[in-house]
Structure formats: C-alpha cells, structure tokens
Design an enzyme around this catalytic site. Structure first.
Site, mmCIF file in Angstrom:
data_model
loop_
_atom_site.group_PDB
_atom_site.id
_atom_site.type_symbol
_atom_site.label_atom_id
_atom_site.label_comp_id
_atom_site.label_asym_id
_atom_site.label_seq_id
_atom_site.Cartn_x
_atom_site.Cartn_y
_atom_site.Cartn_z
ATOM 1 N N ASP A 85 -6.807 -63.914 -8.149
ATOM 2 C CA ASP A 85 -6.518 -62.501 -8.413
ATOM 3 C C ASP A 85 -6.371 -62.180 -9.898
ATOM 4 O O ASP A 85 -6.742 -61.109 -10.330
ATOM 5 C CB ASP A 85 -5.237 -62.070 -7.694
ATOM 6 C CG ASP A 85 -5.458 -61.982 -6.208
ATOM 7 O OD1 ASP A 85 -4.518 -61.728 -5.474
ATOM 8 O OD2 ASP A 85 -6.622 -62.183 -5.780
ATOM 9 N N PRO A 124 -21.333 -70.818 -31.457
ATOM 10 C CA PRO A 124 -20.501 -69.692 -31.910
ATOM 11 C C PRO A 124 -21.325 -68.427 -32.152
ATOM 12 O O PRO A 124 -20.755 -67.344 -32.249
ATOM 13 C CB PRO A 124 -19.898 -70.189 -33.231
ATOM 14 C CG PRO A 124 -20.078 -71.676 -33.220
ATOM 15 C CD PRO A 124 -21.302 -71.936 -32.411
ATOM 16 N N GLU A 148 -25.163 -80.012 -37.349
ATOM 17 C CA GLU A 148 -25.163 -78.612 -37.791
ATOM 18 C C GLU A 148 -25.880 -77.705 -36.796
ATOM 19 O O GLU A 148 -25.932 -76.493 -36.985
ATOM 20 C CB GLU A 148 -25.819 -78.476 -39.164
ATOM 21 C CG GLU A 148 -25.145 -79.308 -40.263
ATOM 22 C CD GLU A 148 -23.626 -79.154 -40.263
ATOM 23 O OE1 GLU A 148 -23.156 -78.040 -40.496
ATOM 24 O OE2 GLU A 148 -22.926 -80.164 -40.026
ATOM 25 N N ARG A 193 -15.515 -73.179 -9.647
ATOM 26 C CA ARG A 193 -14.401 -72.712 -8.818
ATOM 27 C C ARG A 193 -14.740 -71.435 -8.059
ATOM 28 O O ARG A 193 -14.020 -71.053 -7.136
ATOM 29 C CB ARG A 193 -13.131 -72.535 -9.642
ATOM 30 C CG ARG A 193 -13.240 -71.561 -10.771
ATOM 31 C CD ARG A 193 -11.984 -71.586 -11.634
ATOM 32 N NE ARG A 193 -10.809 -71.086 -10.948
ATOM 33 C CZ ARG A 193 -10.586 -69.790 -10.676
ATOM 34 N NH1 ARG A 193 -11.471 -68.883 -11.037
ATOM 35 N NH2 ARG A 193 -9.492 -69.407 -10.048
HETATM 36 C C1 9WO Z 1 -21.085 -75.932 -38.497
HETATM 37 C C2 9WO Z 1 -20.735 -75.364 -39.697
HETATM 38 C C3 9WO Z 1 -20.373 -75.900 -40.912
HETATM 39 C C4 9WO Z 1 -20.051 -75.039 -41.942
HETATM 40 C C5 9WO Z 1 -20.071 -73.664 -41.751
HETATM 41 C C6 9WO Z 1 -20.424 -73.136 -40.512
HETATM 42 C C7 9WO Z 1 -20.763 -73.998 -39.515
HETATM 43 N N1 9WO Z 1 -21.115 -73.736 -38.278
HETATM 44 C C8 9WO Z 1 -21.339 -74.897 -37.693
HETATM 45 C C9 9WO Z 1 -21.762 -74.948 -36.333
HETATM 46 O O1 9WO Z 1 -21.911 -73.905 -35.742
HETATM 47 N N2 9WO Z 1 -21.962 -76.159 -35.813
HETATM 48 C C10 9WO Z 1 -22.323 -76.240 -34.428
HETATM 49 C C11 9WO Z 1 -21.500 -77.322 -33.774
HETATM 50 C C12 9WO Z 1 -23.743 -76.454 -34.147
HETATM 51 C C13 9WO Z 1 -23.950 -76.285 -32.657
HETATM 52 C C14 9WO Z 1 -22.953 -77.107 -31.845
HETATM 53 N N3 9WO Z 1 -21.643 -77.010 -32.363
HETATM 54 C C15 9WO Z 1 -20.745 -76.113 -31.878
HETATM 55 C C16 9WO Z 1 -20.816 -75.357 -30.747
HETATM 56 N N4 9WO Z 1 -19.608 -75.846 -32.471
HETATM 57 N N5 9WO Z 1 -18.964 -74.900 -31.790
HETATM 58 C C17 9WO Z 1 -19.659 -74.584 -30.725
HETATM 59 C C18 9WO Z 1 -19.264 -73.581 -29.801
HETATM 60 C C19 9WO Z 1 -19.933 -73.403 -28.604
HETATM 61 C C20 9WO Z 1 -19.523 -72.373 -27.757
HETATM 62 N N6 9WO Z 1 -18.513 -71.563 -28.082
HETATM 63 C C21 9WO Z 1 -17.837 -71.736 -29.242
HETATM 64 C C22 9WO Z 1 -18.200 -72.739 -30.119
#
Ligand code: 9WO
Length: 253
Positions: free
Chosen positions: A169, A89, A116, A154
């Site tokens: 498109d 994220p 995490e 794709r």
């Molecule tokens: C866990 C967490 C717990 C409490 C507050 C904030 C927090 N953030 C996270 C977190 O980012 N965990 C991730 C889980 C660690 C890396 C892999 N994970 C992940 C990737 N979750 N979401 C994604 C992701 C990847 C690409 N685009 C959007 C979301």
C-alpha cells in the site's frame, strides 16, 4: 519474468537476488535471472573489455566488441523480445509507475557499466532506455540493476505472501508515503502506542493511518503531493492534521 544482466560482476547480482522475496521468487519460478560476463566474450589472450578514452582523461571505457558479442549471445538464448536498459546517472529517474510497466514485460536485459562508462556508439546503437536510480555516482551499474530486479520481482503475481502484500500500500496505492507502524509493548520508555491503534475501531484506525500518510507526505515529500489531485475527503483529513499540528505549536508554553 526473465531478466538477463550484462555485467563484469555476475556473482554480485546473483548474491543480491539470493535472499528474501526475490530469492523465493526464483525458487517459485517467477523470476529467471541470468548473468552474462563480457569478459567471456572478449578476444585475445588478455580478454580486454576496456581501453583508454579517445581525447585523453582518466579511467577506461568499456569496448564495443565484447558488449556486442555478449548481447548477441543474450538474444540468442531466448527468442522473446526484450528491451536493453542501461543503468546510469544520465538516465531517466526510476519511479514506481515505470517499475509497474517493466514488471509486466516477459523479459528485459540490464546493462551495467564500469569504469567511466560504455563507448557511446554501443549505447546509441543498442540501448532502448537509460534509467537512473538516483542523483549520485556509483562505481558501476550493478546496484541499479539489483534495485530494478528487486522492485519488479516483488510485483510478480505470487511473489509476496499475504502478510507482505499489505505493505504494498505504501507507494503502490496512490503515491503517498507510508504511515508509522507500532508493535509490542504498547507502553515503553520510548513512548506509548497511539491510543487509536489500540481502540479496535477499524474505521478510526484506517482514518488515522490515512491522515498520517497525508501529513508525512506533506512534511517530507511535498513534491509527491499533487494537492489538486487529492480527493475532498483527503484534503479535509490533511487540513485537520495541519490545524491540529499548528494548535500544538501555538499552545507550547
Ligand atoms: C564517473 C565520473 C567521474 C568523474 C565525473 C563524473 C563521473 N561520472 C562517472 C560515471 O557516471 N561513471 C559511471 C559508473 C559509468 C557507468 C556506470 N557507473 C555508474 C552507474 N555509476 N553510477 C551509476 C548509476 C546507475 C543508476 N543510477 C544511479 C547511478
């Protein structure tokens, strides 16, 4: 193209890429997908891939050593250079423009975090790019990796059949949203197909579809509509559509 995915759940990626356009692209040799499990490169009887975070707090952090050993094996498997992309994220939001650039690479490596996340020192030393597929938290990077695999596959030459190519498109052309689509029956209790689509007038149909794309983008995703960049003809089409919509509202009893 070749895509290597470093993940604790390699089956998940293989399954998500088995069907449809992506599955067929693999059969056609357009996509070579390899999964790598850090557990297979971890040391000791327990093959630990994670440990508790320094500083305390909940959850676990993925360890440097198993990831480094995995990455070494990934790089040794093929001499082609490949960027290492981490899904999180915190990454740069993925766009179709970036998808197009990634699709032109001969190879890339995707790193999926769990728990995490990954020890920051591994990320700082090895990751070339961090990508987010949207502003939400998942339980791991695998779904993000599956999204990238799908989006770039794709676009490989020969991945889409002729019938599917037209679909491109929507976002591919100019960043507008797609127009509505209709099929049989032309008359239904849920509504009738717009007359223009049954007219056989191809110029009028193209114009109507363009107008719908412009109107929908204006209504639903105004952030995508850089109105300064709209061609004069498009601006006229949009203004006509907006005026017609406004007249509609005003004429309501
Ligand atoms: C866990 C967490 C717990 C409490 C507050 C904030 C927090 N953030 C996270 C977190 O980012 N965990 C991730 C889980 C660690 C890396 C892999 N994970 C992940 C990737 N979750 N979401 C994604 C992701 C990847 C690409 N685009 C959007 C979301």
């Amino acid at each position: 193209m070749r895509i290597d995915v470093i993940t604790l759940f390699p089956d998940f990626l293989a399954q998500s890429a088995a069907l449809g356009v992506v599955g067929r692209a693999q059969e056609r040799g357009l996509l070579e997908l390899h999964g790598w499990n850090p557990r297979d490169y971890a040391q000791g009887n327990y093959r630990r891939v994670d440990d508790r975070p320094f500083g305390g707090g909940p959850g676990m952090v993925m360890l440097i050593e198993p990831l480094q050993a995995t990455l070494q094996a990934v790089r040794a498997a093929d001499p082609q250079p490949a960027p290492l992309i981490y899904l999180s994220p915190q990454g740069r939001p993925l766009t179709q423009a970036r998808v197009r650039e990634l699709a032109a690479l001969p190879r890339m490596v995707l790193l999926c975090g769990r728990y995490e996340g990954v020890d920051e020192r591994f990320l700082a030393a090895e990751v070339d790019e961090e990508i987010s597929i949207g502003d939400y938290v998942l339980s791991g990077g695998e779904l993000g990796a599956a999204v990238i695999v799908d989006a770039v596959t794709r676009l490989q030459e020969g991945a889409l059949n002729d019938a599917e190519s037209a679909v491109q498109d929507s976002f591919e052309g100019d960043g507008l949203l797609d127009c509505p689509h209709f099929s049989q029956p032309s008359s239904h209790v849920l509504g009738d197909v717009p007359e223009v689509l049954r007219s056989g007038n191809h110029a009028a149909i193209a114009r109507w579809r363009r107008q719908q794309s412009l109107l929908r983008t204006w209504l639903r995703r105004p952030d995508l509509l850089d109105r300064a960049a709209l061609a004069p003809a498009d601006r006229t089409l949009l203004e006509q559509a907006l005026r017609a919509a406004a007249d509609d509202i005003v004429s309501q009893p």
